[in-house]
Design a protein around this motif. Structure first.
Motif, PDB file in Angstrom:
ATOM      1  N   SER A 111       0.826  -1.206   0.000  1.00  0.00           N
ATOM      2  CA  SER A 111       0.000   0.000   0.000  1.00  0.00           C
ATOM      3  C   SER A 111       0.856   1.250   0.000  1.00  0.00           C
ATOM      4  N   HIS A 112       1.916   1.223   0.798  1.00  0.00           N
ATOM      5  CA  HIS A 112       2.821   2.380   0.842  1.00  0.00           C
ATOM      6  C   HIS A 112       3.503   2.584  -0.503  1.00  0.00           C
ATOM      7  N   LYS A 113       3.915   1.475  -1.116  1.00  0.00           N
ATOM      8  CA  LYS A 113       4.597   1.590  -2.412  1.00  0.00           C
ATOM      9  C   LYS A 113       3.649   2.139  -3.490  1.00  0.00           C
ATOM     10  N   ILE A 114       2.416   1.624  -3.502  1.00  0.00           N
ATOM     11  CA  ILE A 114       1.455   2.117  -4.496  1.00  0.00           C
ATOM     12  C   ILE A 114       1.177   3.599  -4.293  1.00  0.00           C
ATOM     13  N   PHE A 115       1.022   3.998  -3.021  1.00  0.00           N
ATOM     14  CA  PHE A 115       0.795   5.411  -2.731  1.00  0.00           C
ATOM     15  C   PHE A 115       1.980   6.259  -3.188  1.00  0.00           C
ATOM     16  N   LEU A 116       3.203   5.761  -2.959  1.00  0.00           N
ATOM     17  CA  LEU A 116       4.397   6.496  -3.365  1.00  0.00           C
ATOM     18  C   LEU A 116       4.479   6.616  -4.883  1.00  0.00           C
ATOM     19  N   LEU A 117       4.129   5.542  -5.593  1.00  0.00           N
ATOM     20  CA  LEU A 117       4.149   5.589  -7.057  1.00  0.00           C
ATOM     21  C   LEU A 117       3.145   6.598  -7.600  1.00  0.00           C
ATOM     22  N   LEU A 118       1.945   6.616  -7.033  1.00  0.00           N
ATOM     23  CA  LEU A 118       0.943   7.600  -7.468  1.00  0.00           C
ATOM     24  C   LEU A 118       1.402   9.015  -7.187  1.00  0.00           C
ATOM     25  N   LEU A 119       2.048   9.206  -6.007  1.00  0.00           N
ATOM     26  CA  LEU A 119       2.530  10.549  -5.658  1.00  0.00           C
ATOM     27  C   LEU A 119       3.622  11.008  -6.617  1.00  0.00           C
ATOM     28  N   LEU A 120       4.555  10.107  -6.920  1.00  0.00           N
ATOM     29  CA  LEU A 120       5.626  10.459  -7.858  1.00  0.00           C
ATOM     30  C   LEU A 120       5.067  10.758  -9.255  1.00  0.00           C
ATOM     31  N   SER A 121       4.060   9.982  -9.660  1.00  0.00           N
ATOM     32  CA  SER A 121       3.446  10.219 -10.973  1.00  0.00           C
ATOM     33  C   SER A 121       2.802  11.591 -11.044  1.00  0.00           C
ATOM     34  N   LEU A 122       2.094  11.958  -9.968  1.00  0.00           N
ATOM     35  CA  LEU A 122       1.460  13.281  -9.942  1.00  0.00           C
ATOM     36  C   LEU A 122       2.495  14.395  -9.950  1.00  0.00           C
TER      37      LEU A 122
END
Length: 331
Positions: free
Chosen positions: A7-18
């Motif tokens: 969950s943390h990794k997915i959240f981090l990936l979405l944040l980096l994408s944004l």
């Protein structure tokens, strides 16, 4: 614990994408700003030369004057009422050659064209059955009213931008040669030219007009004739055939194009639609139309590339995430 890490990794990936989409949006805003500058440059060129041209005509106009008695506030007085009859061509044949010269303002470009139009055909000689049109829609006047006083007829040619006329044209009607005068005299808000006539066209009714016209980006010819034809040749290799009619035949090459249109009143119901337009009951008439398309420029290419940025960013992060997930390695 593993679910929490994912969950943390997915959240981090979405944040980096944004975060990476922020500079992409800045690029797209800059590109839209440049496109707005280009539109302003095109309008500046249009303001100093002439814009898209729409040709309507020729139309023979027979004006009438009728004196009517009006009663208002208990007083009676007379005023003159203007009425008109319109004769559309029985046959209209337009031959056009278009020379396109791109005009630049700074780094921006617009397609300015010079067109030589040859209009020929035949006009009707009789007014029988032609609708008598008044400037007042609620007023009905009998066409055989003896109180009608006929004025001098004239032939009208309507242009969307009369600034594009390069030289004073002449009307050849039978053996007569009549120079045109400014003003279409065909309803309010219509620009153009007209040729005063000594009388209505005779039994022959053959006419010929040579017109040198300058415009930009688009050309339209309204098929007013019972039988109308347009043959157009140009040196521009990127035409866009739009409007109500597609050309019956066309030839495209790297050095230009040729196209031919044909229509009749069976397809257009032109006489009825023209009368409704004059009365203000309907909008524009159908036309043979062609626009000069600018090939895909770097602004459009940049916009298309920026729209794919989200796809590339997402695929890149997803690839590393799947590699870590499947191989059990931390990236």
């Amino acid at each position: 614990m593993v679910k929490q890490i994912f969950s943390h990794k997915i959240f981090l990936l979405l944040l980096l994408s944004l975060l990476l989409m922020v500079p992409v949006q800045s690029i797209m805003e800059l590109n839209r700003e440049r496109q707005a500058y280009r539109s302003q440059a095109i309008h500046s060129i249009m303001a100093s030369s002439s814009g898209p041209q729409r040709l309507l005509g020729p139309v023979v106009v027979q004006p009438y004057t009728r004196t009517v008695t009006v009663e208002q506030d208990g007083k009676r007085f007379e005023r003159k009422l203007q009425l008109y009859r319109y004769l559309l061509p029985e046959q209209l044949d337009v031959q056009a050659s278009m020379e396109v010269t791109p005009r630049k303002l700074g780094i921006y470009q617009a397609q300015v064209y010079h067109t030589r139009l040859s209009l020929s055909g035949r006009l009707p000689a009789e007014l029988n059955g032609k609708t008598l049109i008044s400037g007042e829609p609620d007023l009905t006047v009998d066409g055989a009213d003896p109180a009608l006083v006929a004025g001098k007829p004239y032939l009208s040619l309507v242009l969307s931008d009369a600034r594009g006329i390069n030289r004073v044209p002449e009307l050849q009607l039978g053996e007569q040669r009549i120079p045109f005068a400014p003003g279409a005299l065909l309803g309010d808000g219509l620009a153009g030219i007209h040729a005063p006539l000594a009388a209505l066209p005779g039994a022959d009714g053959a006419f010929h007009i040579e017109l040198d016209l300058q415009g930009m980006n688009q050309l339209e010819v309204v098929p007013l004739g019972q039988d109308s034809r347009l043959n157009l040749a140009s040196n521009w290799p990127h035409p866009n055939f739009i409007g109500d009619f597609l050309p019956g035949s066309r030839t495209l090459t790297s050095s230009g194009f040729e196209a031919s249109w044909q229509s009749s009143w069976f397809a257009t119901d032109m006489e009825s639609r023209f009368n409704r337009m004059i009365k203000g009951a309907s909008g524009d008439l159908p036309a043979f139309s062609v626009s000069l398309v600018q090939p895909v420029d770097h602004y459009q290419q940049n916009e298309r590339a920026a729209k794919y940025a989200l796809l590339f960013i997402g695929l890149t992060f997803l690839s590393f995430f799947m590699f870590e997930l499947l191989k059990g390695l931390r990236v």
